[in-house]
Design a protein around this motif. Sequence first.
Motif, PDB file in Angstrom:
ATOM      1  N   MET A 281       0.820  -1.180   0.053  1.00  0.00           N
ATOM      2  CA  MET A 281      -0.013   0.035  -0.006  1.00  0.00           C
ATOM      3  C   MET A 281       1.055   1.240   0.110  1.00  0.00           C
ATOM      4  O   MET A 281       1.937   1.167   0.674  1.00  0.00           O
ATOM      5  N   ALA A 282       0.228   2.228  -0.733  1.00  0.00           N
ATOM      6  CA  ALA A 282       1.296   3.586  -0.967  1.00  0.00           C
ATOM      7  C   ALA A 282       1.440   4.066   0.409  1.00  0.00           C
ATOM      8  O   ALA A 282       0.422   4.157   1.249  1.00  0.00           O
ATOM      9  N   ASP A 283       2.610   4.464   0.664  1.00  0.00           N
ATOM     10  CA  ASP A 283       2.892   5.507   1.614  1.00  0.00           C
ATOM     11  C   ASP A 283       2.324   6.882   1.458  1.00  0.00           C
ATOM     12  O   ASP A 283       2.135   7.259   0.527  1.00  0.00           O
ATOM     13  N   PHE A 284       2.014   7.578   2.686  1.00  0.00           N
ATOM     14  CA  PHE A 284       1.529   8.892   2.314  1.00  0.00           C
ATOM     15  C   PHE A 284       1.797   9.668   3.582  1.00  0.00           C
ATOM     16  O   PHE A 284       1.642   8.925   4.875  1.00  0.00           O
ATOM     17  N   ASP A 285       2.104  10.809   3.325  1.00  0.00           N
ATOM     18  CA  ASP A 285       2.541  11.644   4.614  1.00  0.00           C
ATOM     19  C   ASP A 285       2.130  13.110   4.342  1.00  0.00           C
ATOM     20  O   ASP A 285       1.878  13.365   3.174  1.00  0.00           O
ATOM     21  N   LEU A 286       2.000  14.168   5.019  1.00  0.00           N
ATOM     22  CA  LEU A 286       1.615  15.441   4.813  1.00  0.00           C
ATOM     23  C   LEU A 286       2.773  16.422   4.237  1.00  0.00           C
ATOM     24  O   LEU A 286       2.492  17.493   4.107  1.00  0.00           O
ATOM     25  N   GLU A 287       4.102  15.572   4.160  1.00  0.00           N
ATOM     26  CA  GLU A 287       5.074  16.399   3.829  1.00  0.00           C
ATOM     27  C   GLU A 287       5.103  16.947   2.226  1.00  0.00           C
ATOM     28  O   GLU A 287       5.532  17.858   1.957  1.00  0.00           O
ATOM     29  N   SER A 288       4.327  16.081   1.276  1.00  0.00           N
ATOM     30  CA  SER A 288       4.450  16.376  -0.024  1.00  0.00           C
ATOM     31  C   SER A 288       3.034  16.602  -0.409  1.00  0.00           C
ATOM     32  O   SER A 288       1.936  16.507   0.126  1.00  0.00           O
ATOM     33  N   GLN A 289       3.033  17.377  -1.477  1.00  0.00           N
ATOM     34  CA  GLN A 289       1.539  17.616  -1.980  1.00  0.00           C
ATOM     35  C   GLN A 289       0.594  16.599  -2.507  1.00  0.00           C
ATOM     36  O   GLN A 289      -0.527  16.313  -1.932  1.00  0.00           O
ATOM     37  N   ASP A 290       1.465  15.411  -2.993  1.00  0.00           N
ATOM     38  CA  ASP A 290       0.894  14.173  -3.407  1.00  0.00           C
ATOM     39  C   ASP A 290       0.259  13.756  -1.965  1.00  0.00           C
ATOM     40  O   ASP A 290      -0.898  12.981  -2.034  1.00  0.00           O
ATOM     41  N   GLY A 291       0.912  13.796  -0.990  1.00  0.00           N
ATOM     42  CA  GLY A 291       0.633  13.001   0.368  1.00  0.00           C
ATOM     43  C   GLY A 291      -0.517  13.739   0.959  1.00  0.00           C
ATOM     44  O   GLY A 291      -1.507  13.257   1.383  1.00  0.00           O
ATOM     45  N   ARG A 292      -0.629  14.977   0.565  1.00  0.00           N
ATOM     46  CA  ARG A 292      -1.823  15.884   1.420  1.00  0.00           C
ATOM     47  C   ARG A 292      -2.933  15.777   0.603  1.00  0.00           C
ATOM     48  O   ARG A 292      -4.000  15.363   1.229  1.00  0.00           O
ATOM     49  N   LEU A 293      -2.795  15.482  -0.594  1.00  0.00           N
ATOM     50  CA  LEU A 293      -4.045  15.124  -1.643  1.00  0.00           C
ATOM     51  C   LEU A 293      -4.672  13.716  -1.434  1.00  0.00           C
ATOM     52  O   LEU A 293      -5.904  13.575  -1.090  1.00  0.00           O
ATOM     53  N   GLU A 294      -3.696  12.967  -0.961  1.00  0.00           N
ATOM     54  CA  GLU A 294      -4.068  11.705  -0.562  1.00  0.00           C
ATOM     55  C   GLU A 294      -4.548  11.509   0.567  1.00  0.00           C
ATOM     56  O   GLU A 294      -5.815  10.874   0.882  1.00  0.00           O
ATOM     57  N   ALA A 295      -4.175  12.341   1.566  1.00  0.00           N
ATOM     58  CA  ALA A 295      -4.948  12.541   2.775  1.00  0.00           C
ATOM     59  C   ALA A 295      -6.242  12.946   2.820  1.00  0.00           C
ATOM     60  O   ALA A 295      -7.073  12.409   3.164  1.00  0.00           O
ATOM     61  N   LEU A 296      -6.415  14.116   1.939  1.00  0.00           N
ATOM     62  CA  LEU A 296      -7.616  14.440   1.629  1.00  0.00           C
ATOM     63  C   LEU A 296      -8.778  13.448   0.961  1.00  0.00           C
ATOM     64  O   LEU A 296      -9.891  13.372   1.476  1.00  0.00           O
ATOM     65  N   ARG A 297      -8.071  12.903   0.090  1.00  0.00           N
ATOM     66  CA  ARG A 297      -8.753  11.539  -0.615  1.00  0.00           C
ATOM     67  C   ARG A 297      -9.323  10.561   0.458  1.00  0.00           C
ATOM     68  O   ARG A 297     -10.616  10.289   0.539  1.00  0.00           O
ATOM     69  N   ARG A 298      -8.411  10.346   1.348  1.00  0.00           N
ATOM     70  CA  ARG A 298      -8.856   9.418   2.452  1.00  0.00           C
ATOM     71  C   ARG A 298      -9.829   9.905   3.177  1.00  0.00           C
ATOM     72  O   ARG A 298     -11.055   9.237   3.693  1.00  0.00           O
ATOM     73  N   MET A 299      -9.694  11.194   3.648  1.00  0.00           N
ATOM     74  CA  MET A 299     -10.939  11.896   4.435  1.00  0.00           C
ATOM     75  C   MET A 299     -12.354  11.713   4.047  1.00  0.00           C
ATOM     76  O   MET A 299     -13.246  11.501   4.445  1.00  0.00           O
ATOM     77  N   VAL A 300     -12.282  12.264   2.727  1.00  0.00           N
ATOM     78  CA  VAL A 300     -13.534  12.357   1.880  1.00  0.00           C
ATOM     79  C   VAL A 300     -13.864  10.844   1.675  1.00  0.00           C
ATOM     80  O   VAL A 300     -15.285  10.607   1.579  1.00  0.00           O
ATOM     81  N   THR A 301     -13.227   9.816   1.391  1.00  0.00           N
ATOM     82  CA  THR A 301     -13.689   8.503   1.370  1.00  0.00           C
ATOM     83  C   THR A 301     -14.380   7.980   2.820  1.00  0.00           C
ATOM     84  O   THR A 301     -15.508   7.527   2.253  1.00  0.00           O
ATOM     85  N   ILE A 302     -13.644   8.340   3.612  1.00  0.00           N
ATOM     86  CA  ILE A 302     -14.255   8.081   5.005  1.00  0.00           C
ATOM     87  C   ILE A 302     -15.902   8.534   5.019  1.00  0.00           C
ATOM     88  O   ILE A 302     -16.857   7.858   5.504  1.00  0.00           O
ATOM     89  N   ARG A 303     -15.901   9.532   4.719  1.00  0.00           N
ATOM     90  CA  ARG A 303     -17.223  10.628   4.838  1.00  0.00           C
ATOM     91  C   ARG A 303     -18.223   9.846   3.908  1.00  0.00           C
ATOM     92  O   ARG A 303     -19.402   9.561   4.485  1.00  0.00           O
TER      93      ARG A 303
END
Lengths: 335, 347
Positions: free
Chosen positions: B1-23
């Motif tokens: 599974m892809a690593d993601f963190d809030l340090e990179s733009q891709d990571g931040r977008l992935e975090a947003l994606r996961r939050m929206v997915t949860i909702r």
Amino acid sequence: MTAQVESELETETEELTVREAIRQAMREELERDEDVFLIGEDIGVFGGVLEVTGDLYEDFGPERIKDTPISEAGFMGAATGAAATGTRPVVELMFSDFTGVAMEQIMNQMAKMRYMFGGKAEMPVTVRTTEGGGMGAASQHSGTVHSWIAHFPGLKAVAPGTAASAKGLTKAAIRSNDPVFVFENKMIYEQRGAVPTDEDFTIPIGEAAVEREGEDVTVVATQRLVGESLETAENMADDTSVEVIDPRSLYPLDIDTIVESVKKTGRLIVADESPLSYGTHAEIVARVQEEAFFSLDAPIQRVGTPDTHIPFSPPLEQEVLPSGDDVREAIQRVT
Amino acid sequence: MADFDLESQDGRLEALRRMVTIRAFDEEAGDRFADGEIPGFVHLYIGEEAVGVGTCAALKPDDYIASTHRGHGHCIAKGLDPKYMMAELYGKADGYCNGKGGSMHIADVDAGMLGANGIVGAGPPMATGAALSIDYQDRDQIAVGFLGDGAVAQGQVHEAINIAATWDLPAVFVIENNHYGEGTPVENQHNLDNLSDTAQAYDIPGLTIDGMDITAVAEAVSEARDRARAGDGPTIVEAETYRYRGHYEGDEEPYRDDAEIERWQERDPIESFRDRLIDRGELTVEEFDELQADIEADIDAAVEYAQDAPAPDAHEAYEDMFAEMPPEIERFASAARTDGGRPGGDR
């Protein structure tokens, strides 16, 4: 004599106490598999309150013989989580009466994880604990609770009655990928017996042993009552031919060996130290009637602790604890 | 599974994606539960997305998490596939647990998700145990135990944190303080204002942070992870958050009013993170709308998948009790395998 017992006798053996046999089992498994570690209260420098872990700490050190805080729910939970994530903990729960303190971890986590997760969690954990009255330890340190665990789905339970089975079952438990409780009776830790020296000697979980062959009556006895029933059988040998079976595993239960015996003798005594109501005795009796009802020549007799706690005062304690004499009386009632 | 963190733009977008997915997942799960399609009961994570995703953004892919009864968000944050999650909620054979766990027990141990848990306070002991394995085998991982504010009152939570602290185990305990233990306000359950003050009892760091802010969560957990990996033991992170829905779906919520819910919704974790990314020029409104539409389509597809997935075969009820099936169960299992029924004799 069954093939199993014969093959055990043919192997090279040494004389050990039950305590030494359990310690040797743990020593061998610690040496064999570095994922195995022991965890519990005062099992390290102290050597265990009943001295079962003994000198293992000297040989394996604090990383592998882990002394915990007095925190049964905490370390039972930690062992459960550890077992699910790649190690093989062997828990010592100092007295079986403390099972209740850790029961949430046992019944809702350890027993259920594999099933609830659709088989995607391993649970290779062993829980050793000591049961039984006889040393004036009073009600909170003398109980026999194995029926609770044997009853609860998702747990396996073994209860050795001899030094050989103590070693073989403990090793099998540690090697098993299932949660296995090993119920040690504290009054037989000093009992001696021939124990196979082969480091790969194990006793399969779910296999009973015919400890003495007989024709007239079958005694299914566990733990301390195995030795006492054998003595009773010997004393009665002139009049009655008594077959003694140690189920060794309570769950799964080797009902086939018991049924085969009952079909031969027609009479059954079930002797187990747990309280009489709703427990181990009832389970064995129920299964025998399912498979050998028409072979029975007399009502099945139960020998156990009346439904009391274990009192402190020695004469009271002896009053309630089942013994070889109780087994003799039960035999006499049906023969 | 892809690593993601809030340090990179891709990571931040992935975090947003996961939050929206949860909702989106939980809104759909709530609707489908109300329709009667999902059996049992469901506890929704809506409103708390920043805690789960912020925590997992600070973790490595093979770190462990032990979850709670409100576990859907943790699963998605850890990277589990909504399709198989939804199939599990529907009790289908294709679910993460072959349909045997349901909403409260979704797990994927290989992905580091040690299970949602129906027992309040059961996550921390599990995390301590995973941290014990990690420590024993000297692996480069940590374990996070999630717990709610209500669970802080449980004895096993204290025992688990005490062991982890005493042995300096690589664990982090994340308290999701959503201000209600079922229907009882947090102040009626504890004598502390900040639940992270419990850390003082173990002489470990404890901090209370804004759980509606994914950045604050990720920073706190990241620091706690570093500390755990350095061998300095666990940290308690209390994330102040809020659940928009009831304790479970169908909860009539007599214990709070709409004004309180609305006050928290003004600080919505998804909207605030989205707006921050837009302000930084990392996302446009159109791109967000597109992302949301994509995710909603994915969730619709997950529902369709779950609806169409096969029910488990009858014998599945008997499988997975043990690594080695005992004869007591085998006779039922084999009867179910051959004719789908139960054997004669005792039941």
